[in-house]
Design an enzyme around this catalytic site. Structure first.
Site, short mmCIF file in Angstrom:
data_model
loop_
_atom_site.label_atom_id
_atom_site.label_comp_id
_atom_site.label_asym_id
_atom_site.label_seq_id
_atom_site.Cartn_x
_atom_site.Cartn_y
_atom_site.Cartn_z
N ALA A 131 89.19 73.29 44.65
CA ALA A 131 90.38 72.88 43.90
C ALA A 131 90.46 71.36 44.01
O ALA A 131 89.91 70.76 44.94
CB ALA A 131 91.61 73.53 44.52
N GLY B 177 87.90 76.51 46.36
CA GLY B 177 88.25 77.21 45.12
C GLY B 177 87.03 77.58 44.29
O GLY B 177 87.06 78.54 43.51
N GLU C 192 85.74 80.66 45.79
CA GLU C 192 86.70 81.72 45.45
C GLU C 192 86.52 82.18 44.00
O GLU C 192 86.61 83.37 43.70
CB GLU C 192 88.13 81.21 45.69
CG GLU C 192 88.42 80.98 47.16
CD GLU C 192 89.78 80.33 47.39
OE1 GLU C 192 89.92 79.13 47.10
OE2 GLU C 192 90.70 81.03 47.85
N GLU D 283 88.60 74.89 53.57
CA GLU D 283 90.03 74.51 53.49
C GLU D 283 90.62 74.09 54.83
O GLU D 283 91.45 73.19 54.89
CB GLU D 283 90.85 75.66 52.88
CG GLU D 283 90.70 75.80 51.37
CD GLU D 283 89.50 76.64 50.95
OE1 GLU D 283 88.64 76.94 51.80
OE2 GLU D 283 89.43 76.98 49.76
#
Ligand code: CAA
Length: 256
Positions: free
Chosen positions: A64, A109, A112, A132
């Site tokens: 992200a 992300g 993911e 993260e």
């Protein structure tokens, strides 16, 4: 679209996430655009399979967008995470197969996103991980659940707590990815072509049955499978497939 490039190859939609200078890090606009593309093609019968890839040769998605998250309040973070979660849940339940073609970084992300896809084909030099915690965060797009589902609680704990990156070979060994390929896009297209020969309706029901198993208890999921299996006997695809087998010819599926 600002950050997405599309290509159609035979019956496959190829979606390139295209923000190369930031290693395709996912920002809110990309999440929105990816969501729009998937909505647009869901009922397009000429598309039987989807491939998601990162543009350029260095990264699938490096996570992200960290810059975008810099000044988030908890409320803004909840909204940001929800948008990604909704999109990734949509990908997981998408009724056309989605292959992640990974060439380079699949981090945070990005990992993911790859885990939400149905299948992952990965180049030998790729690096995967959920870093993260190194930012003082946890995975916010479903990673704590999907990594555990794919590799088990022990390995998921090791990866999430350490934030370490793993190479393709280790990712394959623990079941995080399906296959290592010198050219993941070429292999993804080959697989998509093979999938596209089969009944789209049967594949849609197979996805629904498998996803139902993630959301329901074990025994209820057998009822759902039983229901979907039996419904297929009302469809022309199953009559075509069985007749083609018995008459030694190639079936022509219509998805009905
Ligand atoms: N967000 C924003 N920008 C990113 C980014 C990210 N996740 N990853 C890379 N970039 C940017 C860099 O800031 C850099 O931009 P500038 O040129 O403007 O400085 C550009 O992309 C190129 O990156 P690097 O110079 O760092 O490239 P590198 O080859 O030296 O390193 C890397 C590559 C190891 C992947 C490194 O970029 C990196 O560590 N990226 C962050 C990985 C990460 O922590 N991802 C998790 C994000 S948090 C998350 O995903 C939360 C969630 O679950 C919802």
């Amino acid at each position: 679209m600002k950050y997405i490039k599309l290509k159609i190859k035979d019956k496959t939609l190829i979606i390139y996430l295209n923000r190369v200078e930031k290693l395709n890090a996912l920002n809110s606009t990309m999440i929105k655009e990816l969501d729009e593309v998937l909505n647009q093609y869901l009922n397009n019968e000429s598309v039987r399979c989807v491939i998601i890839a990162g543009a350029g040769d260095k990264s699938f998605v490096a996570g992200a967008d960290i810059k975008e998250m810099e000044a988030f309040s908890p409320l803004e973070a909840a909204d940001y995470s929800n948008k990604g979660l909704n999109l990734f849940n949509k990908i997981e339940a998408y009724t056309k197969p989605i292959i992640a073609s990974i060439n380079g970084y699949a981090l945070g992300g990005g990992c993911e996103l790859a885990m939400a896809c149905h299948i992952r084909y990965v180049s030998p030099k790729s690096l995967l991980g959920l870093p993260e915690v190194t930012l003082g965060l946890i995975p916010g797009y479903g990673g704590t659940q999907r990594l555990r589902n794919l590799v088990g609680l022990g390995k998921a704990s090791e990866l999430i707590f350490s934030g370490k990156y793993i190479k393709s070979e280790e990712a394959l060994k623990i079941g995080l990815i399906n296959k290592i390929c010198e050219d993941p896009m070429e292999e993804s297209i080959k697989l998509a072509n093979k999938i596209s020969q089969n009944s789209p309706l049967a594949i849609k029901y197979a996805i629904q049955s498998m996803v139902s198993g993630l959301n329901n208890n074990y025994l209820d999921s057998f009822d759902i499978e039983n229901n979907l299996f039996s419904n297929l006997f009302d469809a022309s695809d199953s009559k075509e497939g069985i007749s083609a087998f018995l008459n030694k010819r190639t079936p022509e599926f219509k998805g009905k």
